[in-house]
Design a protein around this motif. Structure first.
Motif, short mmCIF file in Angstrom:
data_model
loop_
_atom_site.label_atom_id
_atom_site.label_comp_id
_atom_site.label_asym_id
_atom_site.label_seq_id
_atom_site.Cartn_x
_atom_site.Cartn_y
_atom_site.Cartn_z
N LEU A 97 0.82 -1.21 0.00
CA LEU A 97 0.00 0.00 0.00
C LEU A 97 0.85 1.27 0.00
CD1 LEU A 97 -2.85 -1.07 2.43
CD2 LEU A 97 -2.85 -1.07 -0.06
N ASN A 98 2.10 1.15 0.39
CA ASN A 98 3.00 2.30 0.33
C ASN A 98 3.31 2.70 -1.10
OD1 ASN A 98 3.28 2.59 3.14
ND2 ASN A 98 4.82 0.99 3.17
N ASP A 99 3.09 1.77 -2.05
CA ASP A 99 3.33 2.06 -3.46
C ASP A 99 2.12 2.67 -4.15
OD1 ASP A 99 5.86 1.01 -3.20
OD2 ASP A 99 5.28 -0.99 -3.94
N ALA A 100 1.02 2.79 -3.44
CA ALA A 100 -0.20 3.33 -4.03
C ALA A 100 -0.01 4.81 -4.37
CB ALA A 100 -1.38 3.17 -3.08
N PRO A 101 -0.46 5.20 -5.56
CA PRO A 101 -0.41 6.62 -5.89
C PRO A 101 -1.44 7.39 -5.06
CG PRO A 101 -1.46 5.39 -7.65
CD PRO A 101 -1.00 4.40 -6.63
N PRO A 102 -1.29 8.67 -4.96
CA PRO A 102 -2.25 9.45 -4.15
C PRO A 102 -3.65 9.37 -4.74
CG PRO A 102 -0.77 10.90 -5.37
CD PRO A 102 -0.28 9.51 -5.59
N LEU A 103 -4.63 9.44 -3.88
CA LEU A 103 -6.02 9.41 -4.33
C LEU A 103 -6.36 10.62 -5.19
CD1 LEU A 103 -7.77 8.11 -1.10
CD2 LEU A 103 -7.36 6.86 -3.22
N SER A 104 -5.55 11.66 -5.10
CA SER A 104 -5.79 12.86 -5.90
C SER A 104 -5.45 12.63 -7.38
CB SER A 104 -4.97 14.03 -5.36
OG SER A 104 -3.58 13.71 -5.40
N ASP A 105 -4.84 11.49 -7.70
CA ASP A 105 -4.54 11.13 -9.09
C ASP A 105 -5.34 9.87 -9.43
OD1 ASP A 105 -3.53 10.55 -11.56
OD2 ASP A 105 -1.41 10.57 -10.95
N PRO A 106 -6.63 10.06 -9.76
CA PRO A 106 -7.51 8.90 -9.93
C PRO A 106 -7.10 7.95 -11.06
CG PRO A 106 -8.66 10.92 -10.52
CD PRO A 106 -7.34 11.32 -9.95
N VAL A 107 -6.50 8.49 -12.13
CA VAL A 107 -6.10 7.63 -13.24
C VAL A 107 -4.97 6.69 -12.80
CG1 VAL A 107 -5.07 7.60 -15.56
CG2 VAL A 107 -6.85 9.27 -15.00
N ALA A 108 -3.95 7.27 -12.17
CA ALA A 108 -2.83 6.45 -11.69
C ALA A 108 -3.30 5.45 -10.64
CB ALA A 108 -1.72 7.34 -11.13
N TYR A 109 -4.21 5.89 -9.76
CA TYR A 109 -4.70 5.00 -8.71
C TYR A 109 -5.50 3.85 -9.31
CZ TYR A 109 -6.35 3.32 -4.26
OH TYR A 109 -6.59 2.53 -3.18
N LYS A 110 -6.34 4.16 -10.30
CA LYS A 110 -7.13 3.11 -10.95
C LYS A 110 -6.22 2.11 -11.65
CE LYS A 110 -10.86 2.17 -14.11
NZ LYS A 110 -11.75 2.58 -15.14
N ASN A 111 -5.18 2.59 -12.31
CA ASN A 111 -4.23 1.69 -12.96
C ASN A 111 -3.51 0.82 -11.94
OD1 ASN A 111 -4.83 2.59 -15.53
ND2 ASN A 111 -3.23 4.13 -15.52
N TRP A 112 -3.12 1.42 -10.83
CA TRP A 112 -2.44 0.67 -9.78
C TRP A 112 -3.36 -0.40 -9.20
CZ3 TRP A 112 -3.36 0.39 -4.43
CH2 TRP A 112 -2.36 -0.25 -3.69
N ALA A 113 -4.59 -0.01 -8.90
CA ALA A 113 -5.56 -0.96 -8.33
C ALA A 113 -5.94 -2.03 -9.36
CB ALA A 113 -6.81 -0.22 -7.86
N GLY A 114 -5.85 -1.70 -10.63
CA GLY A 114 -6.19 -2.65 -11.70
C GLY A 114 -5.26 -3.84 -11.75
N MET A 115 -4.06 -3.70 -11.18
CA MET A 115 -3.14 -4.84 -11.16
C MET A 115 -3.78 -6.03 -10.45
SD MET A 115 0.67 -3.26 -10.50
CE MET A 115 0.27 -2.67 -8.86
N SER A 116 -4.53 -5.76 -9.41
CA SER A 116 -5.19 -6.82 -8.67
C SER A 116 -6.24 -7.51 -9.54
CB SER A 116 -5.83 -6.26 -7.40
OG SER A 116 -6.47 -7.28 -6.69
N GLU A 117 -6.96 -6.74 -10.33
CA GLU A 117 -7.97 -7.33 -11.20
C GLU A 117 -7.34 -8.25 -12.23
OE1 GLU A 117 -10.26 -4.10 -12.84
OE2 GLU A 117 -10.78 -3.35 -10.84
N GLU A 118 -6.22 -7.85 -12.80
CA GLU A 118 -5.51 -8.69 -13.76
C GLU A 118 -5.03 -9.98 -13.09
OE1 GLU A 118 -5.11 -8.36 -17.10
OE2 GLU A 118 -6.51 -6.69 -16.87
#
Length: 154
Positions: free
Chosen positions: A76-97
């Motif tokens: 979770l320390n690698d998560a981008p800030p919530l203020s950057d929704p595109v980067a956060y969605k891409n980061w969270a998308g790794m789990s979906e893949e």
């Protein structure tokens, strides 16, 4: 790290996950990857004595290992800030893949479980065979899912 660099890092990570998909026939890790150096630990192996001693525990553990899908371990320390929704969605998308790959692996475990059950194998035998299956998965999958712990400082 800048948002663009972070997005590129996430895209690179996604590419690595997609290229490491588990195929229909599992490719065992190389001898070098499985060499017992003390740097790799398989956590479920610690349950073998308990599984051998208690048939009810063996039944429960065989079902747990077979039917519960793996999840991607994410820092979770690698998560981008919530203020950057595109980067956060891409980061969270790794789990979906990863979940897509894990679903295939879980299907293979369930198939193995059902096949062994139909042949009358004991729950202890099934548990050990499922662990053997887990050990045969590509090393990057084992590490990403937490099946194997790697000591990065060794």
């Amino acid at each position: 790290m800048t948002p663009i660099a972070n997005t590129l890092s996430v895209a690179n990570s996604l590419l690595q996950y997609k290229t490491s998909e588990v195929k229909n026939s599992i490719v065992p890790p190389t001898v070098q990857e499985t060499k017992s150096t003390g740097n790799v630990r398989h956590g479920l192996d610690t349950f073998i004595p308990d599984v051998e001693a208690d048939p009810l525990f063996a039944k429960e553990m065989a079902e747990v290992v077979a039917f519960i899908p793996d999840k991607l371990l994410m820092n979770l320390n690698d998560a981008p800030p919530l203020s950057d929704p595109v980067a956060y969605k891409n980061w969270a998308g790794m789990s979906e893949e990863f979940d897509k790959i894990a679903s295939k692996v879980t299907g293979q475990r369930i198939e193995l479980f059902n096949e062994m059950k139909s042949k009358g194998s004991s729950d202890q035998e099934i548990f050990k065979e499922l662990l053997s299956f887990n050990h045969s998965l590509p090393m990057d999958y084992q590490v990403k899912s937490g099946l194997t712990k790697v000591d990065t400082y060794a």
